[in-house]
Design a protein around this motif. Structure first.
Motif, mmCIF file in Angstrom:
data_model
loop_
_atom_site.group_PDB
_atom_site.id
_atom_site.type_symbol
_atom_site.label_atom_id
_atom_site.label_comp_id
_atom_site.label_asym_id
_atom_site.label_seq_id
_atom_site.Cartn_x
_atom_site.Cartn_y
_atom_site.Cartn_z
ATOM 1 N N GLU A 1 10.645 -0.980 -17.268
ATOM 2 C CA GLU A 1 10.648 -0.733 -15.822
ATOM 3 C C GLU A 1 9.562 0.268 -15.449
ATOM 4 O OE1 GLU A 1 13.623 0.917 -12.276
ATOM 5 O OE2 GLU A 1 14.395 0.548 -14.303
ATOM 6 N N LEU A 2 8.795 -0.087 -14.415
ATOM 7 C CA LEU A 2 7.711 0.777 -13.961
ATOM 8 C C LEU A 2 8.255 2.048 -13.322
ATOM 9 C CD1 LEU A 2 4.651 1.217 -13.238
ATOM 10 C CD2 LEU A 2 5.169 0.048 -11.071
ATOM 11 N N ILE A 3 7.697 3.172 -13.707
ATOM 12 C CA ILE A 3 8.025 4.455 -13.105
ATOM 13 C C ILE A 3 6.722 5.099 -12.634
ATOM 14 C CG2 ILE A 3 9.005 6.746 -13.468
ATOM 15 C CD1 ILE A 3 10.740 5.523 -15.667
ATOM 16 N N LEU A 4 6.657 5.437 -11.360
ATOM 17 C CA LEU A 4 5.470 6.070 -10.802
ATOM 18 C C LEU A 4 5.735 7.540 -10.525
ATOM 19 C CD1 LEU A 4 4.332 3.328 -8.247
ATOM 20 C CD2 LEU A 4 3.153 3.977 -10.348
ATOM 21 N N SER A 5 4.723 8.356 -10.733
ATOM 22 C CA SER A 5 4.864 9.779 -10.440
ATOM 23 C C SER A 5 5.006 10.007 -8.941
ATOM 24 C CB SER A 5 3.651 10.549 -10.998
ATOM 25 O OG SER A 5 2.452 10.092 -10.393
ATOM 26 N N SER A 6 5.263 11.231 -8.558
ATOM 27 C CA SER A 6 5.642 11.589 -7.193
ATOM 28 C C SER A 6 4.535 11.312 -6.165
ATOM 29 C CB SER A 6 6.016 13.064 -7.146
ATOM 30 O OG SER A 6 6.146 13.518 -5.814
ATOM 31 N N GLU A 7 4.882 10.553 -5.155
ATOM 32 C CA GLU A 7 3.977 10.329 -4.035
ATOM 33 C C GLU A 7 3.782 11.631 -3.258
ATOM 34 O OE1 GLU A 7 3.655 7.491 -0.018
ATOM 35 O OE2 GLU A 7 5.607 7.903 -0.951
ATOM 36 N N LYS A 8 4.849 12.402 -3.110
ATOM 37 C CA LYS A 8 4.780 13.656 -2.367
ATOM 38 C C LYS A 8 3.815 14.626 -3.024
ATOM 39 C CE LYS A 8 7.652 17.428 -0.572
ATOM 40 N NZ LYS A 8 9.042 17.952 -0.427
ATOM 41 N N GLU A 9 3.890 14.770 -4.336
ATOM 42 C CA GLU A 9 3.000 15.685 -5.040
ATOM 43 C C GLU A 9 1.553 15.224 -4.943
ATOM 44 O OE1 GLU A 9 4.418 16.152 -9.012
ATOM 45 O OE2 GLU A 9 6.268 17.178 -8.396
ATOM 46 N N MET A 10 1.321 13.913 -4.970
ATOM 47 C CA MET A 10 -0.029 13.388 -4.814
ATOM 48 C C MET A 10 -0.581 13.738 -3.437
ATOM 49 S SD MET A 10 -1.397 9.441 -4.763
ATOM 50 C CE MET A 10 -0.718 9.238 -3.108
ATOM 51 N N LEU A 11 0.247 13.584 -2.413
ATOM 52 C CA LEU A 11 -0.173 13.883 -1.049
ATOM 53 C C LEU A 11 -0.454 15.374 -0.883
ATOM 54 C CD1 LEU A 11 -0.657 12.612 1.720
ATOM 55 C CD2 LEU A 11 1.779 12.905 2.210
ATOM 56 N N GLU A 12 0.379 16.212 -1.463
ATOM 57 C CA GLU A 12 0.158 17.664 -1.406
ATOM 58 C C GLU A 12 -1.158 18.044 -2.079
ATOM 59 O OE1 GLU A 12 4.800 19.269 -1.389
ATOM 60 O OE2 GLU A 12 3.772 18.896 -3.287
ATOM 61 N N SER A 13 -1.451 17.395 -3.208
ATOM 62 C CA SER A 13 -2.698 17.664 -3.913
ATOM 63 C C SER A 13 -3.899 17.246 -3.076
ATOM 64 C CB SER A 13 -2.710 16.921 -5.250
ATOM 65 O OG SER A 13 -3.938 17.116 -5.931
ATOM 66 N N PHE A 14 -3.796 16.112 -2.402
ATOM 67 C CA PHE A 14 -4.864 15.636 -1.519
ATOM 68 C C PHE A 14 -5.152 16.663 -0.434
ATOM 69 C CE2 PHE A 14 -5.360 13.572 2.719
ATOM 70 C CZ PHE A 14 -6.695 13.200 2.601
ATOM 71 N N TYR A 15 -4.124 17.130 0.234
ATOM 72 C CA TYR A 15 -4.310 18.089 1.318
ATOM 73 C C TYR A 15 -4.936 19.391 0.814
ATOM 74 C CZ TYR A 15 -1.652 15.338 4.718
ATOM 75 O OH TYR A 15 -1.226 14.369 5.591
ATOM 76 N N VAL B 1 5.083 12.732 7.318
ATOM 77 C CA VAL B 1 6.306 13.028 8.075
ATOM 78 C C VAL B 1 7.533 12.661 7.248
ATOM 79 C CG1 VAL B 1 7.655 12.412 10.113
ATOM 80 C CG2 VAL B 1 5.191 12.766 10.318
ATOM 81 N N ILE B 2 7.537 11.481 6.667
ATOM 82 C CA ILE B 2 8.689 11.007 5.896
ATOM 83 C C ILE B 2 8.938 11.877 4.670
ATOM 84 C CG2 ILE B 2 9.498 9.102 4.434
ATOM 85 C CD1 ILE B 2 8.205 7.204 6.521
ATOM 86 N N LEU B 3 7.862 12.312 4.014
ATOM 87 C CA LEU B 3 7.991 13.098 2.786
ATOM 88 C C LEU B 3 8.096 14.600 3.059
ATOM 89 C CD1 LEU B 3 5.339 11.179 0.659
ATOM 90 C CD2 LEU B 3 7.833 11.073 0.382
ATOM 91 N N GLY B 4 7.914 15.012 4.317
ATOM 92 C CA GLY B 4 8.028 16.420 4.660
ATOM 93 C C GLY B 4 6.857 17.254 4.189
ATOM 94 N N VAL B 5 5.647 16.648 4.212
ATOM 95 C CA VAL B 5 4.446 17.365 3.794
ATOM 96 C C VAL B 5 3.586 17.610 5.034
ATOM 97 C CG1 VAL B 5 2.386 17.334 2.338
ATOM 98 C CG2 VAL B 5 4.497 16.217 1.547
ATOM 99 N N GLN B 6 3.489 18.857 5.464
ATOM 100 C CA GLN B 6 2.741 19.167 6.673
ATOM 101 C C GLN B 6 1.241 19.207 6.395
ATOM 102 O OE1 GLN B 6 4.014 22.667 8.741
ATOM 103 N NE2 GLN B 6 2.457 22.489 10.342
ATOM 104 N N PRO B 7 0.451 18.413 7.112
ATOM 105 C CA PRO B 7 -1.003 18.444 6.925
ATOM 106 C C PRO B 7 -1.564 19.797 7.326
ATOM 107 C CG PRO B 7 -0.316 16.464 8.127
ATOM 108 C CD PRO B 7 0.870 17.381 8.093
ATOM 109 N N PRO B 8 -2.555 20.312 6.602
ATOM 110 C CA PRO B 8 -3.165 21.602 6.949
ATOM 111 C C PRO B 8 -4.222 21.489 8.037
ATOM 112 C CG PRO B 8 -4.142 20.769 4.945
ATOM 113 C CD PRO B 8 -3.066 19.791 5.324
ATOM 114 N N PHE B 9 -4.432 20.269 8.535
ATOM 115 C CA PHE B 9 -5.391 20.023 9.607
ATOM 116 C C PHE B 9 -4.860 18.848 10.426
ATOM 117 C CE2 PHE B 9 -7.041 18.737 5.401
ATOM 118 C CZ PHE B 9 -6.683 17.393 5.449
ATOM 119 N N GLU B 10 -5.415 18.660 11.605
ATOM 120 C CA GLU B 10 -4.929 17.604 12.486
ATOM 121 C C GLU B 10 -5.347 16.227 11.974
ATOM 122 O OE1 GLU B 10 -4.880 16.430 17.256
ATOM 123 O OE2 GLU B 10 -6.391 17.820 16.480
ATOM 124 N N ILE B 11 -4.401 15.289 12.025
ATOM 125 C CA ILE B 11 -4.697 13.890 11.712
ATOM 126 C C ILE B 11 -4.527 13.119 13.010
ATOM 127 C CG2 ILE B 11 -4.056 11.873 10.336
ATOM 128 C CD1 ILE B 11 -3.073 13.730 8.187
#
Length: 262
Positions: free
Chosen positions: A115-129, A161-171
């Motif tokens: 079964e496929l297991i993917l790492s955290s989408e939230k952590e990836m998004l936080e790293s991007f920001y 919004v869904i993952l509760g990760v606030q962008p540090p700049f306006e999107i």
């Protein structure tokens, strides 16, 4: 600061069983199904086919093939969630600040009992920001991409919004091209026009998409654990989009060096 951006998305993880259940319980024959085809699929011939009404044939076909064909119908619908930030998920984000190197963040794949297991989408998004904020050096971003106001920016915002990760700049995907963001499709084809990035590359003499992967195949690569190839494809799209932007604006670099007249 110009930030060239592209994302790769996948269907809602863990959501397929619900789609299969829905398709099985509410299975419908395709509108194109004829009486003749239904009878053929059901093995009805001669008088059995002749004296079976179209409605009865289609009803029999629906009952007979619901269990068999529902998973196929369900997967087709489930795959469409990759186009919606309300249900789909991010799997890779690639970007480049002005003329800097194209970089990306991605989720990582592993398998447990097949079964496929993917790492955290939230952590990836936080790293991007965090990385983009660092690269901006206090400046505001002007995101640049193909259909970026219609897909990439709203998808990222909705997942934030869904993952509760606030962008540090306006999107700002509700703004206008050229002010809130820069959309290379609009720059070429106008507000109501359409032009795929691949076709635009072809028109401008820029190398197009690789032969092995495109947006429709991203999930197929991910489910096999080939997220690195998806991220590579993601970065390549950013590089191509930056070349398109430079051609559209008659510049050699994003920092504004004008082309010299021949």
């Amino acid at each position: 600061m110009h930030v060239f951006l592209d994302i790769e998305t996948i269907p809602q993880q863990g959501g397929l069983p619900a789609y299969i259940e829905e398709a099985t319980n509410n299975f419908k024959a395709p509108n194109t199904l004829t009486k003749g085809q239904a009878c053929e699929d059901l093995g009805l011939t001669g008088n059995d086919a002749k004296y079976t009404s179209k409605d009865d044939a289609i009803a029999m076909w629906t009952k007979r093939f619901a269990e068999e064909k529902a998973p196929e119908v369900a997967e087709a619908e489930w795959r469409k969630t990759s186009f919606s930030g309300a249900k789909g998920e991010l799997v890779s984000i690639a970007w480049a600040c002005e003329d800097d190197e194209v970089v990306s963040v991605q989720r990582h794949a592993s398998f447990l009992d097949g079964e496929l297991i993917l790492s955290s989408e939230k952590e990836m998004l936080e790293s991007f920001y965090a990385q983009v904020k660092k690269g901006l050096k206090g400046r505001k971003p002007l995101f640049v991409g193909q259909f970026i106001g219609g897909f990439d920016l709203p998808f990222i915002f909705h997942r934030s919004v869904i993952l509760g990760v606030q962008p540090p700049f306006e999107i700002d995907f509700n703004g206008r091209h050229g002010k809130a963001f820069y959309d290379t499709q609009i720059a070429w084809a106008g507000f109501k026009g359409r032009m795929s990035q691949d076709n635009l590359c072809s028109a401008l003499g820029i190398e197009g998409k690789p032969g092995d992967i495109d947006g429709s195949k991203v999930w197929d690569f991910v489910k096999e654990g080939k997220v690195d190839r998806v991220a590579e494809y993601n970065r390549d799209d950013v590089q191509k989009n930056r070349e398109i932007y430079k051609r559209l604006n008659f510049i050699d670099s994003i920092r504004g060096i004008k082309k010299q007249a021949a």
